[in-house]
Design an enzyme around this catalytic site. Sequence first.
Site, PDB file in Angstrom:
ATOM      1  N   ARG A  46       0.765  -1.173   0.033  1.00 48.39           N
ATOM      2  CA  ARG A  46      -0.114  -0.034   0.008  1.00 48.39           C
ATOM      3  C   ARG A  46       0.763   1.262   0.022  1.00 48.39           C
ATOM      4  O   ARG A  46       2.136   1.025   0.111  1.00 48.39           O
ATOM      5  CB  ARG A  46      -1.116  -0.065   1.147  1.00 48.39           C
ATOM      6  CG  ARG A  46      -0.172  -0.245   2.474  1.00 48.39           C
ATOM      7  CD  ARG A  46      -0.567   0.290   3.723  1.00 48.39           C
ATOM      8  NE  ARG A  46      -0.403   1.704   3.524  1.00 48.39           N
ATOM      9  CZ  ARG A  46       0.743   2.507   3.596  1.00 48.39           C
ATOM     10  NH1 ARG A  46       1.877   1.678   3.996  1.00 48.39           N
ATOM     11  NH2 ARG A  46       0.521   3.862   3.655  1.00 48.39           N
ATOM     12  N   GLY A  47       0.242   2.551  -0.234  1.00 43.55           N
ATOM     13  CA  GLY A  47       0.870   3.734  -0.162  1.00 43.55           C
ATOM     14  C   GLY A  47       1.023   3.977  -1.544  1.00 43.55           C
ATOM     15  O   GLY A  47       1.593   3.067  -2.497  1.00 43.55           O
ATOM     16  N   ARG A  89      -7.268  -0.361  -7.280  1.00 42.30           N
ATOM     17  CA  ARG A  89      -7.395   0.866  -6.232  1.00 42.30           C
ATOM     18  C   ARG A  89      -7.582   2.303  -7.178  1.00 42.30           C
ATOM     19  O   ARG A  89      -6.521   2.243  -8.095  1.00 42.30           O
ATOM     20  CB  ARG A  89      -6.385   0.824  -5.100  1.00 42.30           C
ATOM     21  CG  ARG A  89      -6.427  -0.392  -4.087  1.00 42.30           C
ATOM     22  CD  ARG A  89      -5.666   0.093  -2.740  1.00 42.30           C
ATOM     23  NE  ARG A  89      -6.254   1.004  -2.108  1.00 42.30           N
ATOM     24  CZ  ARG A  89      -5.490   1.390  -0.814  1.00 42.30           C
ATOM     25  NH1 ARG A  89      -4.395   1.320  -0.776  1.00 42.30           N
ATOM     26  NH2 ARG A  89      -6.122   2.168  -0.131  1.00 42.30           N
ATOM     27  N   GLN A 196      -3.132   2.209   9.760  1.00 42.37           N
ATOM     28  CA  GLN A 196      -1.626   2.361   9.234  1.00 42.37           C
ATOM     29  C   GLN A 196      -0.592   3.340  10.244  1.00 42.37           C
ATOM     30  O   GLN A 196       0.419   2.850  10.148  1.00 42.37           O
ATOM     31  CB  GLN A 196      -1.733   2.850   7.937  1.00 42.37           C
ATOM     32  CG  GLN A 196      -2.435   2.156   6.883  1.00 42.37           C
ATOM     33  CD  GLN A 196      -3.848   2.460   6.625  1.00 42.37           C
ATOM     34  OE1 GLN A 196      -4.644   2.758   7.623  1.00 42.37           O
ATOM     35  NE2 GLN A 196      -4.442   2.192   5.642  1.00 42.37           N
ATOM     36  N   ASP A 237      -1.932  10.854  -2.189  1.00 40.04           N
ATOM     37  CA  ASP A 237      -2.176   9.749  -3.259  1.00 40.04           C
ATOM     38  C   ASP A 237      -2.500  10.373  -4.410  1.00 40.04           C
ATOM     39  O   ASP A 237      -2.376   9.661  -5.725  1.00 40.04           O
ATOM     40  CB  ASP A 237      -3.599   8.982  -2.743  1.00 40.04           C
ATOM     41  CG  ASP A 237      -2.725   8.060  -1.560  1.00 40.04           C
ATOM     42  OD1 ASP A 237      -2.709   8.596  -0.354  1.00 40.04           O
ATOM     43  OD2 ASP A 237      -2.755   6.914  -1.826  1.00 40.04           O
ATOM     44  N   ASN A 247      -5.606  12.398   0.408  1.00 42.52           N
ATOM     45  CA  ASN A 247      -4.680  11.630   1.186  1.00 42.52           C
ATOM     46  C   ASN A 247      -5.512  10.845   2.042  1.00 42.52           C
ATOM     47  O   ASN A 247      -6.810  10.684   1.912  1.00 42.52           O
ATOM     48  CB  ASN A 247      -3.702  12.431   1.886  1.00 42.52           C
ATOM     49  CG  ASN A 247      -2.529  11.356   2.759  1.00 42.52           C
ATOM     50  OD1 ASN A 247      -1.952  10.660   1.949  1.00 42.52           O
ATOM     51  ND2 ASN A 247      -2.301  11.603   4.027  1.00 42.52           N
ATOM     52  N   LYS A 248      -4.875   9.867   2.758  1.00 45.63           N
ATOM     53  CA  LYS A 248      -5.627   9.126   3.785  1.00 45.63           C
ATOM     54  C   LYS A 248      -7.006   9.806   4.607  1.00 45.63           C
ATOM     55  O   LYS A 248      -6.613  11.028   5.026  1.00 45.63           O
ATOM     56  CB  LYS A 248      -4.814   8.438   4.845  1.00 45.63           C
ATOM     57  CG  LYS A 248      -5.300   7.525   5.689  1.00 45.63           C
ATOM     58  CD  LYS A 248      -6.269   6.183   5.182  1.00 45.63           C
ATOM     59  CE  LYS A 248      -5.479   5.337   4.073  1.00 45.63           C
ATOM     60  NZ  LYS A 248      -6.561   4.655   3.426  1.00 45.63           N
TER      61      LYS A 248
HETATM   62  O1  MRU Z   1      -4.811   3.154   1.889  1.00 49.41           O
HETATM   63  P1  MRU Z   1      -3.507   3.450   1.994  1.00 49.41           P
HETATM   64  O2  MRU Z   1      -2.732   2.744   3.298  1.00 49.41           O
HETATM   65  O3  MRU Z   1      -2.751   2.871   0.617  1.00 49.41           O
HETATM   66  O4  MRU Z   1      -3.054   4.960   2.107  1.00 49.41           O
HETATM   67  C1  MRU Z   1      -1.888   5.576   2.018  1.00 49.41           C
HETATM   68  C2  MRU Z   1      -1.725   6.992   2.079  1.00 49.41           C
HETATM   69  O5  MRU Z   1      -2.920   7.454   2.324  1.00 49.41           O
HETATM   70  C3  MRU Z   1      -0.457   7.554   2.368  1.00 49.41           C
HETATM   71  O6  MRU Z   1      -0.602   8.782   3.129  1.00 49.41           O
HETATM   72  C4  MRU Z   1      -0.261   7.971   0.803  1.00 49.41           C
HETATM   73  O7  MRU Z   1      -0.224   6.851  -0.025  1.00 49.41           O
HETATM   74  C5  MRU Z   1       1.197   8.747   0.784  1.00 49.41           C
HETATM   75  S1  MRU Z   1       2.398   7.481   0.756  1.00 49.41           S
HETATM   76  C6  MRU Z   1       4.126   7.941   0.730  1.00 49.41           C
END
Ligand code: MRU
Length: 349
Positions: A46-47, A89, A196, A237, A247-248
């Site tokens: 993920r990320g 995703r 996370q 993201d 972002n998250k």
């Molecule tokens: O759902 P996830 O865990 O993939 O979400 C990730 C995030 O929101 C991170 O903050 C984002 O991808 C930046 S990663 C360097």
Amino acid sequence: MSIPTIDWVNNSVKIINQKILPSKLEFIYCRDIKALYKAIKTLQVRGAPALGIAAALGIVLTTRHSKTKDRARFKKQLDKAIRYLSTARPTAVNLFSALKRMEAIVRENSYASVVKLKKLLFKEAMAIIKEDKLVCRKMAKFGARLIKDNDRILTICNAGALATADYGTALGVIYRAKEEGKSIKVFSCETRPLLQGARLTTWELLKENIDTTLICDNMAASLMANKKIDKIFVGADRIAANGDTANKIGTYNLAVLAKYHKIPFYVVAPASTFDLGIQSGNQIPIENRSGREITHIFGRSIAPSGIKTYNPAFDVTPHKLITAIITERGIIESPFKENIKEILVRNAI
Ligand code: MRU
């Protein structure tokens, strides 16, 4: 800092299973595209930057399984794989930009044999990994300039080594500041529903001996009101042409709180996270995930069965709430629309 988040090993995609951390450091070897798709979908990997790498390696896996010598048939197989991975995703644009790069290799080498194309596609995937490592270091160098000795930093989700091939985005800035001899305290939001922040960010930071405090997401306002936070650093993201940043989920809450409490709010993201085809944040596709992620924690129900849920995985922070966006090409400040164009294009590698 050596966390082997994702790599190509023995004809397979080797990833750290991020669902199991921090209780166990377990590796998964995805040997076909279906296994990789599942790893992306279930957040074993993920990320945003790591998702781009996973997508590129997914295409390499497809090429390894292809037996055809016929170019047209090979291209069909790749197009199918690209379409499939594109549905894993929707929000992190890095996944799509990596697939576009792989697709361009086939398009731009229209006379190459299948054997040659397989080599070129592998080379491109390796280049994506190498670039990510370099880009993490560059962002960290720019971002660390914004950190002062004894700063107390708040972050959300995981924007560290586990979200990239190397050092991370937001956490990379913190690692670099520490390497420069600055003393830093980090507060990590747990990041419900999938934790996370609690599971991954704290694990990474403690490995690096960084003073880390875990908070529940709803404690951020109280921390800020009590003057315990100097700066906020988050990842991204997808960033629209005007600087609006997905972002998250929960990032937007922090940005609103930061504005109220007059705390600088920084986004750290590579150029590959910008989607300049999208004018503003309301055009960013937001992933909605299963309500079970809210009603259950580690398989155990915490809510009455049948309860309605709302589970967007990301939110959009309007650019007006962002102090600056740190990229590998420089630090971008308001007016974002003009400066994004200027800095991303002018300093393109
Ligand atoms: O759902 P996830 O865990 O993939 O979400 C990730 C995030 O929101 C991170 O903050 C984002 O991808 C930046 S990663 C360097």
